[in-house]
Write a protein that holds these residues in place. Structure first.
Motif, PDB file in Angstrom:
ATOM      1  N   ASN A   2     -34.565 -13.026  30.225  1.00 23.10           N
ATOM      2  CA  ASN A   2     -34.670 -12.341  28.949  1.00 23.10           C
ATOM      3  C   ASN A   2     -33.689 -11.195  28.810  1.00 23.10           C
ATOM      4  N   LYS A   3     -32.444 -11.449  29.127  1.00 21.13           N
ATOM      5  CA  LYS A   3     -31.449 -10.369  29.015  1.00 21.13           C
ATOM      6  C   LYS A   3     -31.252 -10.008  27.548  1.00 21.13           C
ATOM      7  N   LEU A   4     -31.098  -8.734  27.309  1.00 19.29           N
ATOM      8  CA  LEU A   4     -30.900  -8.285  25.935  1.00 19.29           C
ATOM      9  C   LEU A   4     -29.446  -8.452  25.512  1.00 19.29           C
ATOM     10  N   GLN A   8     -27.690 -13.081  21.735  1.00 15.54           N
ATOM     11  CA  GLN A   8     -28.999 -13.728  21.663  1.00 15.54           C
ATOM     12  C   GLN A   8     -29.894 -13.015  20.654  1.00 15.54           C
ATOM     13  N   VAL A   9     -29.787 -11.685  20.637  1.00  8.32           N
ATOM     14  CA  VAL A   9     -30.582 -10.912  19.699  1.00  8.32           C
ATOM     15  C   VAL A   9     -30.184 -11.274  18.272  1.00  8.32           C
ATOM     16  N   LYS A  11     -28.943 -13.971  17.196  1.00 12.55           N
ATOM     17  CA  LYS A  11     -29.337 -15.330  16.840  1.00 12.55           C
ATOM     18  C   LYS A  11     -30.772 -15.373  16.310  1.00 12.55           C
ATOM     19  N   SER A  12     -31.615 -14.562  16.906  1.00 15.43           N
ATOM     20  CA  SER A  12     -33.010 -14.615  16.463  1.00 15.43           C
ATOM     21  C   SER A  12     -33.414 -13.334  15.745  1.00 15.43           C
ATOM     22  N   TRP A  13     -32.504 -12.792  14.957  1.00 16.27           N
ATOM     23  CA  TRP A  13     -32.814 -11.535  14.255  1.00 16.27           C
ATOM     24  C   TRP A  13     -34.041 -11.650  13.375  1.00 16.27           C
ATOM     25  N   GLN A  14     -34.296 -12.836  12.870  1.00 13.12           N
ATOM     26  CA  GLN A  14     -35.454 -12.993  11.986  1.00 13.12           C
ATOM     27  C   GLN A  14     -36.770 -12.737  12.722  1.00 13.12           C
ATOM     28  N   LEU A  15     -36.771 -13.103  14.010  1.00 10.18           N
ATOM     29  CA  LEU A  15     -37.985 -12.844  14.788  1.00 10.18           C
ATOM     30  C   LEU A  15     -38.228 -11.345  14.925  1.00 10.18           C
ATOM     31  N   TYR A  16     -37.125 -10.589  15.075  1.00  8.16           N
ATOM     32  CA  TYR A  16     -37.284  -9.135  15.190  1.00  8.16           C
ATOM     33  C   TYR A  16     -37.767  -8.534  13.882  1.00  8.16           C
ATOM     34  N   VAL A  17     -37.379  -9.150  12.781  1.00  7.68           N
ATOM     35  CA  VAL A  17     -37.887  -8.672  11.499  1.00  7.68           C
ATOM     36  C   VAL A  17     -39.401  -8.875  11.430  1.00  7.68           C
ATOM     37  N   LEU A  19     -41.335  -8.813  13.923  1.00  2.28           N
ATOM     38  CA  LEU A  19     -41.923  -7.838  14.842  1.00  2.28           C
ATOM     39  C   LEU A  19     -41.943  -6.433  14.255  1.00  2.28           C
TER      40      LEU A  19
ATOM     41  N   CYS B  98     -46.139 -10.455  14.121  1.00  4.89           N
ATOM     42  CA  CYS B  98     -45.816  -9.892  15.429  1.00  4.89           C
ATOM     43  C   CYS B  98     -46.234 -10.845  16.545  1.00  4.89           C
ATOM     44  N   ALA B 101     -43.854 -13.828  16.707  1.00  4.71           N
ATOM     45  CA  ALA B 101     -42.573 -13.512  17.346  1.00  4.71           C
ATOM     46  C   ALA B 101     -42.745 -13.411  18.857  1.00  4.71           C
ATOM     47  N   ALA B 108     -35.516 -12.384  23.319  1.00  3.90           N
ATOM     48  CA  ALA B 108     -34.956 -11.424  24.273  1.00  3.90           C
ATOM     49  C   ALA B 108     -35.715 -10.112  24.190  1.00  3.90           C
ATOM     50  N   GLY B 109     -35.982  -9.512  25.339  1.00  3.35           N
ATOM     51  CA  GLY B 109     -36.674  -8.227  25.370  1.00  3.35           C
ATOM     52  C   GLY B 109     -38.166  -8.347  25.201  1.00  3.35           C
ATOM     53  N   ASP B 183     -35.872 -19.239  11.431  1.00  9.21           N
ATOM     54  CA  ASP B 183     -37.116 -18.716  12.017  1.00  9.21           C
ATOM     55  C   ASP B 183     -38.120 -18.335  10.940  1.00  9.21           C
ATOM     56  N   PHE B 184     -37.625 -17.668   9.887  1.00  6.06           N
ATOM     57  CA  PHE B 184     -38.507 -17.308   8.781  1.00  6.06           C
ATOM     58  C   PHE B 184     -39.197 -18.538   8.213  1.00  6.06           C
TER      59      PHE B 184
END
Lengths: 302, 297
Positions: A2-4, A8-9, A11-17, A19, B98, B101, B108-109, B183-184
């Motif tokens: 799970n390297k930051l 990779q971040v 690529k999945s920015w939508q998942l962070y949104v 979160l 949350c 995700a 990552a993270g 993803d959305f």
């Protein structure tokens, strides 16, 4: 794994949104108050704010340790929670083990349905029920006592009854619900084990002891760690609601005391220091229990 | 479980004991609830003297009349309904995305984020710093003070994450990504519709929490007309104001006392009514929720 890595971040920015709301909540309402803890080491004054108020080190802790209420409040907190744990923890396990042996599905479901019900009653309503049932002259319990020739007891006002009432009502309210998790674990026990043991002539009690109990031990250990880890964090709503002037010698616990010192007397710094003392003990207990459990049973939270 | 082989004497004894214990427990839990229900419409003289055991001798509905006429209780009811809806909506809007995700393998993270969440389960700022924060944010005496600080529970996030992990097949995601699904899009049009059960479970978990919540409203709400049901109940039942507040018409002290006990039973029944109505549905979902959470912590 799970390297930051920025790629990779991205690529999945939508998942962070997705979160994001939770993270904002976490920092604003969980971590920001933790930052506020520093006022325990300051002479907090609302005008100067958290940063502007002068540092005074451990003085508030000393004030608390030297105050005449210290021993009483800490002992009350410990007694209330340790007894709650000692009595309230094993009962749902026993209940689940026994209920699991009931073969008549209808009866089993009936018992389950009834035993869950009190869990949904609010603390206010529960304490109100205690008040009406245990009332000295009109309550159901005292009517029974006097009917059999005893003397009515003012349970809610007597300090020596506070813990018993608190713990017994807690068992009444949560026993069925706490048992669900053990019943879930028990439903995962391989029925073949039981069949083989029965063929070999094992009695029900032996099968509970040698098959059921060991299979739910991991669940028990995890819940025990959590239970010990929150020993100082006794359900303070209930203690607060059950408090009366007369039962204070037993019912004043750290959290109710913090409320009084902090919000009723506006001694913010002192109350924060007392609360911090409580949280730290809790946290240490959690870590120690987890460590012991890991060594002894290989079960741990992390 | 097939046919039971003939039971040994010990097992028969055990079963007898077991059925008796279970019956006693069921009665011990059911009877107080039954008693409150009966006492709310039984002649208070019978209740107060200890004469009420199984059936009322004469029915007396004055208590309920007084309760229905007591406006603050119904205002509290409405407030509670409103707070429960708003609060639960916020909870779901924070928890579900949350948890989704966090359920994704490649995120990552993920580990540090989980740690950040888990830490708050065991350590918190405590009463005073939280109160000061709410006050500094200008949220005192608003609905936000009792809904935003409890916007998510880490425990519920973990349960929901577990649900996503074990109920949304990895292949589904892979296939959708192949078809160019973002993803959305996957979350809103595929994962969410597949997760009605966990959404219902969470709505109930959080909803009950808001409905029963007493401490935060007491702390953060200052004007009477904003109080939810639980705070009103506490004033009536625990501060012992049921008689004096609800019976305004001139009555002798004895008559007041007589009815004040019945008022308490009646108020308890009224307070529990919504729960009684939804309980049959609730119970199934609650059990499911605990089961999902307990399979893997």
């Amino acid at each position: 794994m799970n390297k930051l890595a920025p790629k990779q971040v991205m690529k999945s920015w939508q998942l962070y949104v997705l979160l994001l709301p939770a993270l904002v909540y976490l920092f604003l309402f969980q971590y920001a108050p933790m930052y506020g803890i520093i006022i325990a080491f300051k002479n907090f004054n609302p005008v100067q704010g958290i940063l502007g108020s002068p540092w005074i080190g451990f003085k508030h802790f000393e004030t608390f340790f030297n105050s005449y209420v210290f021993t009483n409040v800490v002992v009350n907190t410990l007694k209330l929670s340790v007894f709650s744990l000692l009595i309230g923890f094993p009962i749902p396990i026993l209940f689940a083990l026994l209920l699991n042996q009931i073969r008549r599905q209808l009866f089993k479901r009936f018992v389950q349905t009834i035993t869950y019900a009190p869990y949904f009653i609010s603390t206010v309503v529960l304490v109100s029920m205690l008040n009406v049932f245990l009332a000295p002259s009109t309550g159901f319990v005292n009517n029974l006592i006097t009917m059999f020739g005893g003397d009515a007891v003012n349970f809610m006002a007597r300090a020596e009854w506070f813990r018993s009432v608190y713990i017994a009502s807690g068992v009444w309210q949560t026993m069925g619900f706490s048992a669900i998790i053990y019943l879930a674990a028990l439903s995962g026990v391989n029925p073949e084990l039981h069949e083989v043991a029965t063929v070999d002539g094992a009695t029900t009690v032996r099968r509970i002891w040698h098959i059921d109990l060991p299979s739910i031990t991991p669940t028990i250990m995890i819940l025990l760690i959590l239970g010990v880890g929150s020993v100082m964090a006794v359900g303070w709503e209930k203690a607060f609601l059950m408090q009366q002037g007369m039962n204070l010698p037993a019912s004043e616990i750290i959290s109710t005391y913090v409320y009084k010192v902090g919000l009723l007397n506006s001694q913010y710094s002192l109350a924060t220091a007392i609360g911090l003392f409580n949280s730290v003990i809790n946290f240490v207990l959690l870590i120690v229990t987890n460590f012991i459990s890991k060594k002894l049973t290989q079960n741990s939270l992390w | 479980m097939g046919k039971v082989i003939s039971q040994s004497k010990g097992d028969k004894l055990f079963n007898l004991f077991n059925y008796s214990i279970m019956s006693i427990i069921a009665i011990a839990i059911l009877y107080p609830l039954y008693f409150v229900f009966l006492a709310s419409f039984t002649d208070p003289d019978q209740v107060n003297s200890g004469g009420l055991l199984l059936f009322p001798e004469s029915i007396y509905l004055d208590g309920f009349k007084k309760i229905f006429a007591y406006k603050p209780l119904w205002d509290g009811y409405l407030n509670s309904i409103m707070y429960t809806f708003i609060g639960t909506f916020i909870n779901l809007a924070v928890t579900i995305p949350c948890a989704y995700a966090l359920s994704r393998k490649g995120l990552a993270g993920k580990t540090p984020i989980m740690l950040l969440f888990a830490f708050t389960m065991f350590f918190s700022g405590g009463l005073i710093p939280t109160y000061l924060l709410i006050s500094n944010l200008g949220m005192l005496n608003t609905v936000w003070a009792i809904t935003l600080p409890v916007a998510a529970s880490v425990w519920n996030i973990i349960i929901t994450r577990t649900y996503f992990q074990s109920n949304i097949p990895e292949e589904l995601l892979e296939a959708s990504v192949m078809d160019g699904c973002s993803d959305f899009r996957f979350f809103f049009s595929i994962a969410l519709p597949l997760s009605k059960v966990i959404i219902a479970v969470m709505a109930l978990f959080y909803g009950i929490g808001h409905w029963n919540s007493f401490f935060e409203p007491m702390l953060y709400l200052t004007s009477n007309e904003k109080f939810p049901l639980q705070v009103i109940l506490r004033n009536l039942l625990i501060m012992n104001e049921a008689g004096s507040r609800m019976v305004i018409d001139p009555m002798s002290l004895a008559a007041k006392q007589r009815i004040s006990e019945q008022l308490k039973y009646g108020v308890i029944v009224v307070a529990c009514l919504p729960l009684l109505i939804v309980y049959p549905f609730l119970q199934k979902y609650f059990t499911q929720g605990v089961m999902i959470g307990s399979i893997k912590g």
